[in-house]
Enzyme design. Structure first.
Site, PDB file in Angstrom:
ATOM      1  N   HIS A  10      44.242 -37.373 -31.144  1.00 17.44           N
ATOM      2  CA  HIS A  10      44.372 -37.104 -29.707  1.00 17.44           C
ATOM      3  C   HIS A  10      43.979 -35.672 -29.353  1.00 17.44           C
ATOM      4  O   HIS A  10      43.103 -35.440 -28.525  1.00 17.44           O
ATOM      5  CB  HIS A  10      45.816 -37.346 -29.259  1.00 17.44           C
ATOM      6  CG  HIS A  10      46.298 -38.726 -29.524  1.00 17.44           C
ATOM      7  ND1 HIS A  10      45.650 -39.840 -29.067  1.00 17.44           N
ATOM      8  CD2 HIS A  10      47.375 -39.176 -30.228  1.00 17.44           C
ATOM      9  CE1 HIS A  10      46.299 -40.918 -29.451  1.00 17.44           C
ATOM     10  NE2 HIS A  10      47.349 -40.542 -30.168  1.00 17.44           N
ATOM     11  N   CYS A  42      50.323 -45.414 -30.663  1.00 13.37           N
ATOM     12  CA  CYS A  42      51.396 -45.968 -29.847  1.00 13.37           C
ATOM     13  C   CYS A  42      51.102 -47.407 -29.427  1.00 13.37           C
ATOM     14  O   CYS A  42      51.989 -48.103 -28.916  1.00 13.37           O
ATOM     15  CB  CYS A  42      51.636 -45.104 -28.615  1.00 13.37           C
ATOM     16  SG  CYS A  42      50.157 -44.772 -27.647  1.00 13.37           S
TER      17      CYS A  42
END
Length: 443
Positions: A10, A42
């Protein structure tokens, strides 16, 4: 300007995209030991549960996209050492075994985190797996097809989401955690009790307040999990006991917390001003306390990665800190939290009070309405709001984003009572439930 970026999940992806856009003349090289970038871990539970049909949709960039921006992508390259004084990197091509050396003017450490693997007897048995990256997700899906009895170890967000997914999948599921209740770091007991009840209604075994001491197996495969309080049959075990920062390459070269999380200033610089860091490898400023804490969240990562690029040439935009805001959807419940809970406030030696209200989301003259439970935590001495939690069968989780902004700006519980919110019977009541929490504190 030569920029080396180590790791590209990320934070790394956000940094690389913005660096390439802001400084097209820069020579940017990414070193990534995997064959992919930007995987949304996630989303693993959504993939396992069949909500996300294609795991490829859990990527928001690719090595090809970054290369098209002029970035040199060294995929399947493991960095072996970094010398920040000499500004030199040694890396290994994992496919050919070739070692290469490189130099940099600016270094960006976005190496992320890695699951904690406890040294438990039998942990190397087959079908004991991790849940972090794309390959883990595919491994879990593959093994879950044959598994009948699945044990998840760790009752944080990832573990709890996987339990729901496996239960819906039709497996017999056990959840083990050393704390006496699930989601202990994120929600207080009145919230976690509701979710535990949902699991028990669906025959999920909650093995709480106990730790795993041993794994037993047959023919090299796990068959049983032994804890301090019992034994649980399992043909698949998922380890979700937490994460640790992946920062060994900079040991002794920059300031870190005790767990290895790199300490950065408000411009994402480490104690070496030419070394930047972002994401799960970092400690971040936690606004409820004002101290640096380790809070690995994708939201923190993308913000910090973007700020690395904005501040790479000169300090320009400050990082505003984090409240550790997060949300979760389990069965019919939507919940979210920000800042400290009453539980965590005690651990942080904070003197706090809380207001808890239960209110319907809409006026009772409307054809349907649902109860909301909201809890707001604030400092007793200053009335400064430092945390909040919400749960309901309607999605009102965005209210926690509002409280998050309030914490960031120093909003008091009394001020919350009179913040301007709109009213429309389809959505809320004349006194918004956030207002009501502040008014109850005044009363």
């Amino acid at each position: 300007m030569k920029v080396a970026v180590i790791g590209c999940t990320h934070a790394g992806t956000a940094a690389v995209k913005n660096i390439a856009t802001l400084y097209p003349e820069a020579e940017v090289t990414v070193y990534e030991r995997n064959d992919n970038v930007s995987f949304l871990s996630c989303g693993i539970a959504l993939y396992v549960g069949g909500v996300a049909k294609d795991a490829n949709g859990l990527f928001y960039s690719s090595p090809q996209e970054l290369a098209s921006m002029g970035v040199s992508m060294k995929m399947k390259h493991e960095v072996l050492s970094i010398d920040t004084n000499e500004k030199r990197i040694t890396a290994k091509n994992l496919e050919t075994g070739e070692q290469i050396e490189d130099t940099f003017d600016k270094l960006v450490m976005t190496t992320g985190s890695w699951p904690i693997i406890p040294p438990i007897d039998g942990i190397k048995l087959n079908n004991i797996v991790l849940s972090k990256n794309f390959h883990h997700a595919n491994n879990i899906i593959d093994k879950a097809k044959e598994a009948k009895k699945i044990t998840v170890i760790g009752a944080g967000y990832i573990g709890v989401e996987l339990v729901e997914a496996f239960e819906k999948y039709g497996a017999e599921v056990t959840l083990i955690d050393g704390e006496e209740r699930i989601l202990n770091k994120y929600l207080d007991r009145e919230y976690t009790d509701l979710i535990e009840d949902e699991f028990r209604k669906r025959n999920v075994t909650l093995a709480l307040n106990q730790t795993v001491t041993k794994f037993e197996g047959e023919n090299g495969n796990v068959s049983k999990v032994i804890t301090t309080k019992g034994e649980y049959e399992a043909d698949l075990v998922i380890l979700c006991v937490g994460f640790k920062p992946n920062t060994g390459l900079l040991n002794g070269q920059v300031d870190m917390l005790g767990n290895g999380a790199i300490v950065v200033n408000e411009y994402m610089q480490t104690s070496n001003p030419d070394v930047y860091a972002a994401g799960d490898s970092c400690a971040v400023k936690y606004n409820p306390t004002g101290e640096h804490m380790y809070i690995p969240l994708a939201t923190n990562a993308v913000r910090m990665g973007t700020l690395v690029a904005k501040n790479l040439v000169k300090p320009s935009i400050r990082y505003m800190g984090t409240q550790g805001t997060s949300g979760l959807h389990i069965y019919d419940y939507s919940m979210a939290s920000t800042g400290v809970t009453e539980t965590s406030a005690k651990l942080l030696n904070m003197n706090v009070k809380s207001i808890t209200i239960t209110e319907n989301n809409r006026p009772e003259f409307m054809p349907t309405y649902e109860p909301i439970m909201l809890k707001v935590t604030y400092e007793e001495e200053t009335s400064r709001i430092v945390g909040a939690q919400i749960i309901s069968k309607v999605d009102v989780t965005q209210a926690i984003n509002t409280i998050s902004v309030g914490i960031q700006k120093g909003l008091t519980i009394e001020e919350l009572g009179f913040v301007d919110f709109f009213f429309q019977p389809h959505f809320n009541k004349p006194w918004n439930f956030l207002n009501q929490a502040g008014l109850q504190a005044l009363a």
